[in-house]
Enzyme design. Structure first.
Site, PDB file in Angstrom:
ATOM      1  N   GLY A   1      -6.759  -7.037   3.758  1.00 23.72           N
ATOM      2  CA  GLY A   1      -6.915  -8.119   4.743  1.00 23.72           C
ATOM      3  C   GLY A   1      -5.821  -8.001   5.791  1.00 23.72           C
ATOM      4  O   GLY A   1      -4.671  -7.714   5.474  1.00 23.72           O
TER       5      GLY A   1
ATOM      6  N   SER B   1      -3.877  -8.130   0.211  1.00 20.26           N
ATOM      7  CA  SER B   1      -3.368  -8.623   1.495  1.00 20.26           C
ATOM      8  C   SER B   1      -2.527  -7.550   2.166  1.00 20.26           C
ATOM      9  O   SER B   1      -1.955  -6.692   1.491  1.00 20.26           O
ATOM     10  CB  SER B   1      -2.481  -9.851   1.278  1.00 20.26           C
ATOM     11  OG  SER B   1      -1.207  -9.450   0.785  1.00 20.26           O
ATOM     12  N   ASP B   2      -2.431  -7.597   3.494  1.00 19.33           N
ATOM     13  CA  ASP B   2      -1.390  -6.805   4.141  1.00 19.33           C
ATOM     14  C   ASP B   2      -0.060  -7.423   3.695  1.00 19.33           C
ATOM     15  O   ASP B   2      -0.014  -8.535   3.152  1.00 19.33           O
ATOM     16  CB  ASP B   2      -1.543  -6.807   5.668  1.00 19.33           C
ATOM     17  CG  ASP B   2      -0.846  -5.582   6.278  1.00 19.33           C
ATOM     18  OD1 ASP B   2       0.097  -5.057   5.635  1.00 19.33           O
ATOM     19  OD2 ASP B   2      -1.226  -5.155   7.381  1.00 19.33           O
ATOM     20  N   TRP B   3       1.023  -6.682   3.920  1.00 22.52           N
ATOM     21  CA  TRP B   3       2.302  -7.092   3.342  1.00 22.52           C
ATOM     22  C   TRP B   3       2.836  -8.363   4.014  1.00 22.52           C
ATOM     23  O   TRP B   3       3.149  -8.345   5.204  1.00 22.52           O
ATOM     24  CB  TRP B   3       3.286  -5.929   3.428  1.00 22.52           C
ATOM     25  CG  TRP B   3       3.278  -5.073   2.177  1.00 22.52           C
ATOM     26  CD1 TRP B   3       4.362  -4.762   1.395  1.00 22.52           C
ATOM     27  CD2 TRP B   3       2.157  -4.449   1.538  1.00 22.52           C
ATOM     28  NE1 TRP B   3       3.965  -4.000   0.308  1.00 22.52           N
ATOM     29  CE2 TRP B   3       2.629  -3.804   0.370  1.00 22.52           C
ATOM     30  CE3 TRP B   3       0.791  -4.396   1.786  1.00 22.52           C
ATOM     31  CZ2 TRP B   3       1.793  -3.100  -0.504  1.00 22.52           C
ATOM     32  CZ3 TRP B   3      -0.046  -3.697   0.917  1.00 22.52           C
ATOM     33  CH2 TRP B   3       0.473  -3.061  -0.207  1.00 22.52           C
TER      34      TRP B   3
END
Ligand code: BGC
Length: 744
Positions: free
Chosen positions: A242, A275-277
């Site tokens: 995401g 998720s992206d970080w």
């Protein structure tokens, strides 16, 4: 060794083809384009998974839903469930990062192959090479013990200024999906999950952590989603990342419409959303709206939204155990698919082998784009040449590291200067001069975290001593080659470029070198368009290379010297001015708290061609050392129904003296359409090897459903009936033949 043998043998067959450049490949152009199809997530582990979940405590379950180190999410040791081990990224396997910070883990066994960046892969226009890349890097991921590769990055190149343009493939949704699918299949053939990123509508770095992207539904479906859809429905990617930004008001890691409705309900995605970080903002909402694993940047891992806060939400009755089980089940499922649990038969992989360097070479060799060769200076004729000036910081600049998640620690990076030294006869003297210095002034962003107003600010003055050295070298050499462009510090994640200007005073350097030695070749090393208008006017010879991997310098030298005939084509439009590009012409970049994609479906060449704007170099453009002729364009019928497939055939003749590969490109237009359509759209292409003096009959299959547009009212893909023009050419502006068909 597992691997889907069909794909492997296809890939090997292709490696054989590319490594035997002078042999006739009698089949390649006649056979149909290969179809890549991934392996569906199977339900065979369902019962085992249910019994594992039944044994887990709520804390153990929630432990699997968030990072427990920088690149792992939790396992349950007592039940034999390992951590899920992830690794970046798009240019190769990133070095091992510490568990609790971004610092390097300081290992000495994590050197990997540095592969050409995605822009370069796209410039090959060769899906087989994209498979080769995926398969090769998938083996490296396994050799490093990883379960998930955070790649490919397939966002559309909306603006030439995008900081991650080099990490992405292209501005065109069709080329994008044709390259993404084989890459993913290649990765997953090695018992590694591909994590397709960044889902979706993440097309700028400026304000990426907050900006709300707005666009109409048709644009979303026709431009920004097709490659993601193909990644799920065709390649069967096991994971999706995401993105940071918002889409229509909701962050993409908690976006019900994107994650639940489109990804899962419409496309049938069964894998995990990561998720992206540090892209997560809520607990219950994220989980219920489709996120499975929260990853992040250093802070105590129990403080993540899907950690202690989720336990609290569960205890407060705000989320059910059933909902939590659903996400745990998905994670266990993908772990089983890649044999991370209880399987001795898993791919072991290999790291930085000669075979992998060869894969990197093959991609690089097909990616170099010959933009201008007016005086046939290239390939370099060495008779009578005793000295060559090699000028420019980029002749020696290494590009494996940089760009955050896209960096690779490697033992081999052949620079352009190294490549020339390797390939030129020893009798030729190389006069190297750095020419320009890579310098930056203090960036006012430095003080602020995650502020992405613009990238590094280059110092654009030349150093007089360096300039003088360069001019001396050019004057005293028979030929000069300038290696200009940018690098991985200037083009980078987390910021977009301010403008298209060549940094560090390079334009002035090039002009001055050309003035003292007209026999000068200009080679650009960059991942995104630059303003080359002035340079294009004064140089007769212009070559485009990329952040081109461990073997980039060797491949480039082989192209310059003619051992390899260039066959790369631009995967995006090179504009004359930034204002000509659609997002800029419509004044809709970078927005502020919101950005509205005002150009709609007219992204890239769709805009230039529809609005009749002359680009500097068009999408799909690239020259060869030979001349090809396209003729005899035919379709198998004149009239088709929406379920049919058109068989488009034509002859491709090599009229020159050397063998070569050409990318035949099929564009379609539907001028009588009742609705707005782009002047033309790419709907097929094929890279074909043709021996000098011979001709190949080429077939491209065009399923009529590819001609559909997205009807917002009906929420359906519709193929309009009527007349369509099929155009075959060697770039979006190099159309050679046209034919019409009717659709009933
Ligand atoms: C990037 C991702 C990357 C992740 C982990 C993020 O900043 O957007 O592409 O995979 O960091 O390094």
């Amino acid at each position: 060794m597992k691997n889907n043998m069909i794909y492997l043998s296809l890939a090997l067959a292709f490696v054989t083809l590319t490594s035997c450049k002078n042999e006739v490949n009698s089949d390649s152009s006649k056979t149909q384009t290969k179809v890549y199809e991934g392996k569906e997530i199977s339900s065979e582990f369902d019962t085992t998974i249910d019994s594992l979940i039944a044994k887990m405590t709520i804390e153990e379950k929630i432990g699997m839903l968030h990072g427990n180190s920088m690149f792992t999410s939790g396992g349950v040791e007592r039940l034999g469930i390992p951590e899920l081990k992830m690794v970046d990224g798009p240019l190769g396997i990133r070095e091992e990062i510490s568990r609790n910070s971004w610092a390097s883990a300081g290992l000495d066994n994590d050197f990997a192959t540095y592969y050409p960046a995605a822009g370069s892969v796209a410039a090959t226009w060769n899906p087989e090479l994209s498979y080769t890349f995926g398969n090769s890097v998938g083996q490296e991921a396994r050799a490093r013990g990883k379960d998930m590769l955070l790649s490919p990055a397939i966002n559309i190149v909306r603006t030439p200024l995008g900081g991650r343009t080099y990490e992405y493939f292209t501005e065109d949704p069709f080329l994008n999906k044709k390259l993404a699918v084989p890459f993913i299949v290649g990765v997953q053939d090695n018992d590694v999950m591909a994590c397709v990123k960044h889902f979706a509508a993440n097309n700028q770095e400026t304000n990426r952590g907050t900006v709300d992207v707005l666009m109409d539904e048709r644009t979303l479906r026709e431009i920004y989603l097709p490659a993601f859809k193909a990644a799920i429905t065709q390649a069967k990617a096991y994971s999706v990342m995401g993105a940071y930004n918002k889409f229509r008001g909701d962050y993409l890691c908690e976006n019900d419409y994107m994650l639940n409705n489109i990804l899962r309900d419409e496309w049938g995605f069964k894998g995990v959303v990561v998720s992206d970080w540090a892209a997560v903002h809520t607990t219950v909402k994220s989980l219920e709206n489709g996120l499975d694993i929260e990853m992040g940047t250093p802070k105590p891992f129990n403080e993540f939204f899907l950690a202690d806060k989720l336990i609290e939400a569960f205890n407060a009755g705000e989320i059910s155990e059933r909902e939590i089980n659903k996400h745990v089940k998905r994670i266990l499922n993908v772990l089983f698919q890649v044999k991370a649990i209880n399987d001795t038969d898993r791919v072991k992989g290999s790291l930085a082998t000669d075979a992998h360097y060869k894969d990197a070479y093959d991609i690089a060799a097909e990616s170099v784009v010959l933009l201008k060769n007016e005086k046939n200076t290239l390939p370099l004729k060495l008779e009578g040449v005793t000295s060559i000036a090699v000028i420019g910081n980029n002749a020696t600049k290494k590009n494996a590291l940089g760009g955050f998640g896209a960096g690779v620690k490697t033992k081999r990076e052949v620079t352009p200067l190294d490549g020339l030294k390797n390939k030129l006869p020893k009798s030729i003297k190389i006069n190297y001069a750095e020419g320009y210095l890579e310098r930056y002034s203090k960036n006012d962003n430095d003080q602020k975290e995650e502020v992405t107003l613009h990238g590094p600010l280059p110092v654009n003055e030349l150093d007089p001593v360096k300039l003088e050295e360069a001019l001396e070298a050019a004057k005293n050499s028979d030929v000069a080659i300038i290696f200009a462009g940018s690098n991985r510090d200037y083009e980078t994640e987390a910021s977009d470029r301010m403008n298209l200007k060549l940094p560090f005073g390079q334009e002035e350097l090039i002009k001055k070198v050309l003035a003292v030695n007209p026999n000068t070749i200009v080679v650009m090393i960059a991942g995104a368009p630059f303003d080359l208008q002035e340079i294009e006017k004064i140089t007769s010879t212009l070559v485009w290379s990329w952040f081109n991997g461990s073997e980039g310098g060797n491949a480039l030298a082989d192209v310059l010297l003619g051992t390899v005939n260039p066959s790369g084509k631009l995967p995006w439009t090179m504009p004359k001015n930034i204002e000509d590009s659609p997002a800029h012409a419509t004044n809709s970049f970078p927005g502020d708290s919101t950005v509205t994609y005002a150009e709609g479906i007219l992204v890239g060449y769709r805009w230039f061609d529809t609005k009749n704007i002359e680009p500097l170099y068009p999408f799909g453009y690239g020259l060869s050392y030979t001349n090809f002729e396209l003729s005899d364009l035919k379709t198998d019928k004149e009239t088709y129904y929406s379920t049919d497939t058109v068989e488009v055939t034509f002859a491709l003749k090599n009229n020159g003296k050397v063998d070569g590969k050409e990318v035949a490109q099929l564009y379609i237009s539907n001028p009588d359409s009742a609705i707005e359509k782009a002047a033309q759209e790419l709907k097929g292409f094929k890279k074909v090897f043709v021996k000098s003096g011979t001709s190949e009959k080429v077939t491209i299959l065009l399923p009529i459903k590819e001609l559909a547009y997205y009807n917002e009212l009906k929420k359906e893909w519709i193929v309009e009936s009527g007349t369509y023009n099929l155009k075959i050419g060697n770039s979006s502006r190099g159309i050679k033949k046209e034919i019409s068909i009717n659709i009933k």
